[in-house]
Write a protein that holds these residues in place. Structure first.
Motif, short mmCIF file in Angstrom:
data_model
loop_
_atom_site.label_atom_id
_atom_site.label_comp_id
_atom_site.label_asym_id
_atom_site.label_seq_id
_atom_site.Cartn_x
_atom_site.Cartn_y
_atom_site.Cartn_z
N MET A 272 -20.69 34.53 47.25
CA MET A 272 -21.98 34.72 47.93
C MET A 272 -22.66 36.01 47.45
N GLY A 273 -23.91 35.90 47.03
CA GLY A 273 -24.68 37.08 46.70
C GLY A 273 -25.07 37.83 47.96
N ILE A 274 -25.09 39.16 47.89
CA ILE A 274 -25.55 39.99 49.00
C ILE A 274 -26.65 40.91 48.48
N LEU A 275 -27.83 40.77 49.07
CA LEU A 275 -29.03 41.45 48.60
C LEU A 275 -29.75 42.06 49.80
N PRO A 276 -30.21 43.30 49.71
CA PRO A 276 -31.04 43.87 50.79
C PRO A 276 -32.32 43.06 50.99
N ASP A 277 -33.00 43.33 52.12
CA ASP A 277 -34.12 42.46 52.49
C ASP A 277 -35.32 43.24 53.00
N HIS A 278 -35.68 44.32 52.29
CA HIS A 278 -36.92 45.04 52.57
C HIS A 278 -37.00 45.61 53.99
N ASP A 279 -35.86 45.96 54.59
CA ASP A 279 -35.92 46.49 55.96
C ASP A 279 -35.32 47.88 56.10
N GLY A 280 -35.06 48.55 54.97
CA GLY A 280 -34.52 49.90 55.01
C GLY A 280 -33.02 49.98 54.95
N PHE A 311 -21.06 39.06 45.64
CA PHE A 311 -21.78 39.64 44.50
C PHE A 311 -22.78 40.63 45.07
N LEU A 312 -22.65 41.90 44.71
CA LEU A 312 -23.47 42.96 45.28
C LEU A 312 -24.61 43.33 44.33
N ASP A 313 -25.84 43.22 44.84
CA ASP A 313 -27.03 43.53 44.04
C ASP A 313 -27.90 44.48 44.86
N GLU A 314 -28.07 45.71 44.39
CA GLU A 314 -28.79 46.74 45.13
C GLU A 314 -30.25 46.77 44.73
N GLU A 315 -31.04 45.89 45.33
CA GLU A 315 -32.48 45.86 45.11
C GLU A 315 -33.18 45.54 46.42
#
Length: 480
Positions: A272-280, A311-315
């Motif tokens: 599973m990909g894990i991606l931030p979601d524009h909330d800080g 899967f860690l993606d820091e964006e």
């Protein structure tokens, strides 16, 4: 040169909270190498400290997949040269797993003792003037009765038998996590090279990964599916960081037996990909206690949906728009070391799962951190690190402890933006790297025949010295 990255997911509502409740990296019997030994792992001491590593230099635990039979080598390492012969003994001890399960609220089962073979004299010795022992082999065989979907554990007790060595904290036990793949087909190719398919599942069916095999070996081209992407979300009502899934991700999870189990049945891992979601909130601004809590959330997700890791993606964290660390407990100023702590906490709870890091932005490099007086290297916790599109270069300094084979070079973006040349693929192979990622593969897209398919044919030829077979099946998106 700065490459534009298109890893982006629309913000779609729907939070699912699930909670469930020590270090390793995966290897197979096809990939055995001696990893670099980190003698700085423990704080300076006048005492002679000893600790175990496996053939990849991993500490505290190991993760093995095998078919029919396998073997793992263990080494005793010292923090300085031995002034006299030192030795330890290793025994199979069921109570080690009982203690681990009780401490971590887990329920791992024993790998049968009758299927484990230790040397007649299971002693590891370091001779005077040296810092590492000769290998001690731990062999294991399949009894044909274990589930290929479960992890089993060989629990070992470590005891000092001679010399003035003292075992470092936590080094009196070791867990070997075992997956017996004897009963199912697999993706593992003879040379150990891994192809990661990071798939944009908003519009692409994961089953398309089953359509591509190698002519001579009959193996699937793809070893790992990465579902792009789940999101991490800061729930301001509860104060917790949770996982959320858009309608497409949720449909695949709900339809596990139809969309994901066929891949698992062929030996493909599902991540599973894990991606931030524009909330800080992001991978790099969680305080240690929040990392622990979010790691529990991730474990619950993996357990609930039988996933093989993350899967860690820091964006797209948008840190500067919120500055949560200034006014919200549980957050810190964004740093790569905060992500190192998150990786450690995820790995501590699920040492048998894969952690893949997208080497981009703040997490292009994850530094070593200190946890309870121990130095934790990021490369000892993650399984793979993959470069941004078209990029290459040794990542040893970015992820200390990560084997060269697990560094992904020349990632490709199949919507038509970045394709690897055959010369770069050959360079990757010649330089000893064994990980490669393709993003957004979809045979239903217009560029399939003239761009995607030739690229996969080149991978088959250069990486595996084989011919790609496309069976002609194109699975459409068939969920709402």
């Amino acid at each position: 040169m700065k490459y534009t990255n298109i890893f982006k997911l629309p913000c779609i509502a729907g939070v699912m909270m699930i909670f469930g409740c020590s270090l390793t990296s995966s290897c197979t019997e096809d990939e055995v190498m001696t990893g670099d030994i980190n003698t700085n792992r423990y704080e300076s001491s006048n005492e002679l400290l000893g600790y175990l590593t496996d053939s990849q230099g991993k500490l505290m635990s190991s993760n093995i997949e095998f078919r029919s039979s396998g073997e793992l080598s263990l080494f005793l390492n010292l923090t300085k040269e031995a002034s006299s012969n030192c030795g330890i003994s290793i025994t199979y001890d069921e109570s080690v797993l009982e203690e681990y399960n009780a401490k971590n609220s887990s329920s791992y089962e024993l790998f049968p003792k009758t299927q484990v073979t230790l040397p007649e004299n299971p002693t590891i010795k370091v001779e005077t003037g040296k810092q590492q022992s000769s290998p001690l082999p731990v062999a294991f065989t399949s009894n044909g009765q274990l589930s290929a979907d479960s992890k089993y554990v060989i629990p070992l007790r470590i005891t000092v038998t001679s010399g003035n060595v003292k075992l470092a904290q936590g080094e009196d036990t070791r867990l070997i996590f075992i997956t017996d793949r004897t009963g199912i087909p697999d993706c593992n190719k003879e040379n150990g090279f891994k192809i990661l398919s990071c798939m944009e599942v908003n519009d692409t069916n994961p089953l398309n990964n089953l359509s591509f095999t190698l002519k001579n070996s009959g193996k699937l081209l793809v070893d790992v599916l990465i579902m792009f992407s789940g999101n991490m979300k800061y729930d301001r009502e509860t104060g917790h960081v949770t996982m959320k899934y858009n309608n497409n991700i949720q449909a695949l999870l709900n339809g596990y037996d139809h969309y994901l189990k066929p891949l698992k049945d062929r030996g493909m891992k599902v991540i599973m990909g894990i991606l931030p979601d524009h909330d800080g909130s992001g991978l790099c601004n969680l305080a240690p206690e929040t990392c622990e809590e979010f790691a529990l959330e991730i474990k619950a997700m993996c357990d609930a949906y039988n996933l093989d890791g993350v899967f860690l993606d820091e964006e797209y964290a948008d840190y500067n728009d919120y500055d949560l660390y200034l006014n919200v407990p549980g957050f810190v100023r964004p740093t790569a070391s905060a992500c190192s702590r998150l990786v450690y906490e995820i790995h501590k709870l699920q040492p048998e799962k894969d952690i893949i890091v997208y080497a981009y932005s703040t997490i292009y490099s994850l530094p070593s951190i200190n946890v309870d007086g121990r130095t934790i290297n990021s490369g000892e916790c993650i399984t793979y690190a993959v470069h941004d599109y078209g990029r290459s270069g040794n990542l040893s300094s970015s992820y200390p402890g990560l084997p060269k084979t697990n560094m992904g070079m020349f990632s490709q973006e199949y919507t038509g933006r970045f394709f690897a040349s055959e010369s770069n693929l050959q360079r990757m192979v010649d330089d000893g790297y064994k990980t490669h990622m393709i993003f957004a593969m979809d045979p239903n897209r217009g560029n399939f025949t003239y761009q995607q398919l030739p690229s996969m044919q080149s991978i088959a030829k250069i990486v595996y010295n084989d011919e790609l077979v496309f069976d002609g099946k194109k699975y459409p998106k068939d969920w709402d």
